[in-house]
Design an enzyme around this catalytic site. Structure first.
Site, PDB file in Angstrom:
ATOM      1  N   LYS A 158      21.181 -43.050 -31.267  1.00 53.16           N
ATOM      2  CA  LYS A 158      19.864 -43.595 -32.200  1.00 53.16           C
ATOM      3  C   LYS A 158      19.408 -43.086 -32.701  1.00 53.16           C
ATOM      4  O   LYS A 158      19.332 -43.899 -34.089  1.00 53.16           O
ATOM      5  CB  LYS A 158      18.965 -43.611 -30.911  1.00 53.16           C
ATOM      6  CG  LYS A 158      18.797 -43.436 -29.283  1.00 53.16           C
ATOM      7  CD  LYS A 158      18.971 -44.744 -29.190  1.00 53.16           C
ATOM      8  CE  LYS A 158      18.779 -45.267 -27.629  1.00 53.16           C
ATOM      9  NZ  LYS A 158      20.377 -44.883 -26.670  1.00 53.16           N
TER      10      LYS A 158
HETATM   11  C1  LIG Z   1      20.163 -45.013 -25.126  1.00 52.75           C
HETATM   12  C2  LIG Z   1      21.300 -44.689 -24.958  1.00 52.75           C
HETATM   13  C3  LIG Z   1      22.227 -45.609 -23.968  1.00 52.75           C
HETATM   14  C4  LIG Z   1      22.346 -46.877 -24.216  1.00 52.75           C
HETATM   15  O1  LIG Z   1      22.249 -47.889 -25.173  1.00 52.75           O
HETATM   16  P1  LIG Z   1      21.834 -49.187 -25.103  1.00 52.75           P
HETATM   17  O2  LIG Z   1      21.563 -49.504 -26.380  1.00 52.75           O
HETATM   18  O3  LIG Z   1      20.198 -49.397 -24.640  1.00 52.75           O
HETATM   19  O4  LIG Z   1      22.573 -50.029 -24.238  1.00 52.75           O
HETATM   20  C5  LIG Z   1      24.002 -44.965 -23.934  1.00 52.75           C
HETATM   21  N1  LIG Z   1      23.520 -43.510 -23.779  1.00 52.75           N
HETATM   22  C6  LIG Z   1      22.470 -42.705 -24.520  1.00 52.75           C
HETATM   23  C7  LIG Z   1      22.900 -41.565 -24.652  1.00 52.75           C
HETATM   24  C8  LIG Z   1      21.815 -43.528 -24.954  1.00 52.75           C
HETATM   25  O5  LIG Z   1      20.657 -42.535 -25.252  1.00 52.75           O
END
Ligand SMILES: *Cc1c(COP(=O)(O)O)cnc(C)c1O
Length: 497
Positions: free
Chosen positions: A113
């Protein structure tokens, strides 16, 4: 380039407006009216560049109201040396013959993120200026664990913004929780929700579409914005790392330029994989995406059958950031696959809201199958995969990445896929140390920090500094509300009563 809502293409707005608003008033998501195509020649030029230069090129194509100097400045601010560890922002690691991993967790919160949320504050602040918005942006975020911390960290003490994060009380790891509740900054707040991620996300969406509440906020000098992947400014920076990874594979000699690859993405809200799909749409040489899910396999079924049905048991798994049954960004994909048919999208989303399920038509299903495979992986298999990759390849992964590796293997075997496989790795193994330790040694360790120490002794893999430093931090926030009471907590945070 203009943007419109997936549920109404009549009104077009600028990128800055779309970023400031986050979510359209009609409940739809903002998308660009068309996607720039990048020629093979121009992609090949990116190979010699570093991450920042590649990102600058891609972002400029979508943000024509921002000058080249402005974009360069945001990129410098987001991806400067030191904001990511010594591995860099988005390194590609070759794990075995024909399979590489794109590691997106070298930033300050140790999950992917950061790639977008280091960037979004720059884009949002500039967009506030461009749109002449004088009120303070209240950035409301529902998190399955990682977005929350990355948003808090990205926006802490950013002028004219406040950040408020809702997380499911029993749906995040101990480390994720402490990362959020110990967050520093004058403009931040955190609230636990008694419910799951879908409850938190639905609650946040309801606040967004509540006109009366918007009026109340406006009188107090506020307006709402979003740091979830519903916000275009969050999705856009994620397109860059697909191009970057492809170029690195070429540079490392793992593939020849122009050769097609396959990509596997551990998926929850469908933001990350959608950014990948957009890169393919823009001309990147990707054959298919494997959409990887845990036991919450609503997307696996959807991609196999064309029927989306969220009326199913919700599982709390060892990959909590993917414990999601309503994948918001799927709406953007359907919009694209239906050739921007806003009426159809509006109808499907209405049906989903009222009955919890919908089916797409044959044309959309056919196109869906052309670009996507799907697979799912339960907790047992997830832990087993962590053990296998450490034992056979001396490569340590977190639970989410393990889901992706397991699904990638399943796809390669079932479909005899011979293309180079790029697996997207979304979090540091230390963020989920208890489960990773259990996978390697069979040991159940209740204390997160002891698990981190033990995992380090067992593997010798360096502990990321932000996680090591967390041990000294104390929680600042203990607010907790029932899933229908989100507004009550927000009122308190903003001192509205
Ligand atoms: C947010 C997240 C996901 C999923 O990603 P999306 O964009 O919501 O599909 C997968 N793995 C981790 C560690 C995340 O933080």
């Amino acid at each position: 380039m203009k943007y419109f809502s997936t549920r109404n293409t009549k009104y077009k707005i600028s990128a800055s407006k779309a970023i400031v608003k986050g979510l359209a008033d009609d409940g739809g998501l903002y998308v660009p009216e068309n996607f720039p195509e990048i020629s093979a020649e121009n992609i090949s030029r990116l190979v010699a560049m570093d991450y920042r230069e590649r990102a600058k090129y891609i972002l400029s194509l979508f943000l024509d109201e921002f000058s080249a100097e402005e974009i360069a400045e945001y990129i410098e601010g987001a991806y400067y040396d030191g904001s990511f560890d010594q591995s860099g922002a988005a390194p590609v690691v070759n794990v075995k013959d024909g399979l590489s991993v794109l590691e997106l967790w070298h930033g300050p919160t140790c999950a992917f993120k950061d790639m977008a949320l280091k960037m979004l504050p720059h884009l949002l602040t500039a967009s506030l200026d461009k749109t002449g918005e004088e009120k303070t942006a209240v950035i409301l975020t529902a998190t399955s664990g990682d977005t929350g911390k990355a948003a808090l960290e990205g926006f802490k003490n950013v002028p004219r913004t406040k950040v408020y994060v809702y997380y499911p009380d029993n749906g995040v790891s101990d480390i994720q929780k402490l990362q959020m509740t110990s967050q520093e900054g004058e403009n931040v707040g955190v609230c636990a929700v008694e419910g799951n991620f879908d409850d938190a996300q639905t609650g946040v969406k309801e606040i967004f579409t509540d006109r009366q509440y918007a009026d109340k906020l406006e009188k107090a000098g506020y307006f709402l914005s979003s740091a979830n992947s519903m916000n275009w400014g969050r999705l856009l920076p994620q397109i860059c790392y697909y191009f970057s990874a492809y170029c690195d594979l070429v540079k490392e000699g793992k593939i020849k330029f122009g050769e097609y690859i396959s990509v596997t993405v551990p998926t929850g809200n469908f933001g990350n994989i959608l950014a990948g799909y957009y890169s393919k749409k823009m001309g990147l040489f990707i054959n298919k995406f494997v959409c990887a899910s845990n036991s919450n396999d609503v997307l696996t079924e959807f991609i196999k059958t064309g029927k989306y049905n969220k009326n199913r048991r919700f599982y709390t798994t060892v990959s909590p950031s993917m414990d999601i049954l309503i994948s918001s960004n799927l709406e953007r994909l359907l919009f694209d696959l239906s050739d921007n048919d806003d009426a159809k999208i509006k109808e499907w989303m209405e049906v989903l809201k009222n009955s919890g399920e919908y089916s797409v038509d044959d044309t959309v299903f056919k196109k869906l199958s052309e670009s996507f495979y799907s697979a799912s992986c339960d907790d047992t298999k997830t832990l087993d995969t962590i053990g296998q990759y450490f034992k056979h390849h001396n490569y340590l992964v977190d639970t989410h990445t393990a889901v992706a590796l397991s699904c990638a293997e399943e796809h390669i075997t079932n479909n005899d896929d011979r293309l180079h496989m790029l697996v997207v790795s979304t979090a540091s193994p230390y963020k989920f140390a208890q489960d990773v330790l259990k996978a390697l040694s069979g040991e159940t360790e209740k204390d997160a920090f002891s698990a981190i120490e033990k995992l380090y002794s067992f593997t010798g893999v360096a502990i990321p500094r932000p996680i090591a430093e967390l041990k000294e931090k104390k929680p600042r926030f203990d607010e907790k509300v029932w899933k229908t009471q989100l507004k009550v907590a927000l009122d308190k945070f903003l001192k509205l009563n």
